[in-house]
Design an enzyme around this catalytic site. Structure first.
Site, PDB file in Angstrom:
ATOM      1  N   ASP A   1       6.698  -7.608  -6.196  1.00 34.87           N
ATOM      2  CA  ASP A   1       5.636  -5.920  -6.518  1.00 34.87           C
ATOM      3  C   ASP A   1       4.087  -7.063  -7.958  1.00 34.87           C
ATOM      4  OD1 ASP A   1       4.727  -3.391  -7.362  1.00 34.87           O
ATOM      5  OD2 ASP A   1       5.831  -3.617  -9.542  1.00 34.87           O
TER       6      ASP A   1
ATOM      7  N   ASP B   1       1.656  -5.168 -10.296  1.00 34.45           N
ATOM      8  CA  ASP B   1       1.923  -4.587 -11.640  1.00 34.45           C
ATOM      9  C   ASP B   1       3.280  -3.776 -12.825  1.00 34.45           C
ATOM     10  OD1 ASP B   1      -1.125  -4.162 -11.170  1.00 34.45           O
ATOM     11  OD2 ASP B   1      -0.019  -2.099 -10.104  1.00 34.45           O
TER      12      ASP B   1
END
Length: 225
Positions: free
Chosen positions: A10, A12
Site C-alpha cells: 500500500d 499512503d
C-alpha cells in the site's frame, strides 16, 4: 523449486507518512483551483469515510479529479511536478526507500497497490523506483484524451485490491497459489488482500488493523517511528 516472491505495498501512510490524494487536494486548494472552504469540507468528509471504510470510490474520484479536469492536461501535469518537489519528495523517507530496495535486491517483484488514482501516484511510484503500479485507473475521453471523472475497471480499494492483483498475476500466467506474496499496509481497508497474501505486515497500522494484527500474530512494523 521456490515460488516467485512478490512484495505488495500500500502507499499512503504505509510507504509515506501522509495521504498523497489528500495532500494533492490541499495543494490544488493552495493554487486557488478550488473553493477553499467548500473543498476542505468535502475533502475532510471523504477522508473520514475512507478511515471508517464507507467511502464510495466512484463518488470520491469525481470529486478528486474535478480540478484537473477543469484545468486541463498541461497545467495539471505542471502542477503535479511542483507538488512532487514541494510535498512528496519530503514525504519519501530513507527507511521506506530502503525497505523497497531490500525487496528488489532479493529479486522480489515489487508492486504498489493503492486506492489513490494513477495521476497522483505514478510519479510517486517512479520516485520509489517501482514500475508496477496498481492504482485507481482513470477513464479518458476518446477525443480529448483527458480524464472524464470516471473510473476505468475495478477500483483498487478494499476487495478491489484482490481483484486487481489477481488480474495482474493472470496477465503473467500466474495465480495466487503459484507465488509467495507479502503485503504491507497501514489500513483495515486492506484486510481482504492481507488475508489473501502469504504474509501480512501491518505497517504503521491504524487502530483497527493493529487490533487484528495483534490477535492474528501478524508482524507490526513501525516504519516511521
Amino acid at each position: 523449486m521456490s515460488l516467485p516472491r512478490i512484495a505488495l505495498f500500500d502507499l499512503d501512510h504505509t510507504l509515506i507518512p501522509i495521504d498523497s490524494d489528500f495532500a494533492w487536494g490541499e495543494f490544488t486548494m493552495d493554487l486557488g483551483w478550488v473553493d477553499a472552504v467548500e473543498f476542505k469540507r468535502q475533502n475532510d468528509a471523504f477522508y473520514a469515510q475512507y478511515a471508517d471504510g464507507s467511502l464510495d470510490p466512484h463518488v470520491y474520484v469525481r470529486f478528486a479529479t474535478e480540478a484537473i479536469r477543469r484545468q486541463g492536461a498541461s497545467k495539471s501535469i505542471a502542477a503535479r511536478a511542483d507538488f512532487m518537489s514541494a510535498v512528496m519528495h519530503k514525504a519519501i523517507r530513507p527507511q521506506a526507500l530502503d525497505l523497497v530496495r531490500k525487496h528488489q535486491a532479493q529479486g522480489d517483484a515489487v508492486v504498489l497497490v493503492t486506492a489513490t488514482n494513477e495521476f497522483v501516484t505514478r510519479p510517486i511510484a517512479d520516485a520509489f523506483g517501482v514500475q508496477e503500479l496498481l492504482a485507481v485507473e482513470l477513464a479518458r475521453d476518446p477525443e480529448t484524451q483527458w480524464y472524464t471523472g470516471e473510473i476505468q475497471g475495478t477500483p483498487s480499494f478494499r476487495e478491489g485490491k484482490v481483484t486487481r492483483v489477481t488480474q495482474w498475476l493472470q496477465q503473467r500466467g500466474l495465480a495466487w497459489d503459484q507465488v509467495h506474496t507479502t503485503f504491507y499496509s497501514d489500513s483495515h481497508n486492506d484486510l481482504p488482500i492481507m488475508e489473501r497474501s502469504n504474509v501480512a505486515i501491518a505497517t504503521n497500522p491504524d487502530a483497527k488493523l493493529r487490533k487484528v494484527a495483534e490477535a492474528r500474530g501478524w508482524r507490526i512494523l513501525e516504519l516511521f517511528a
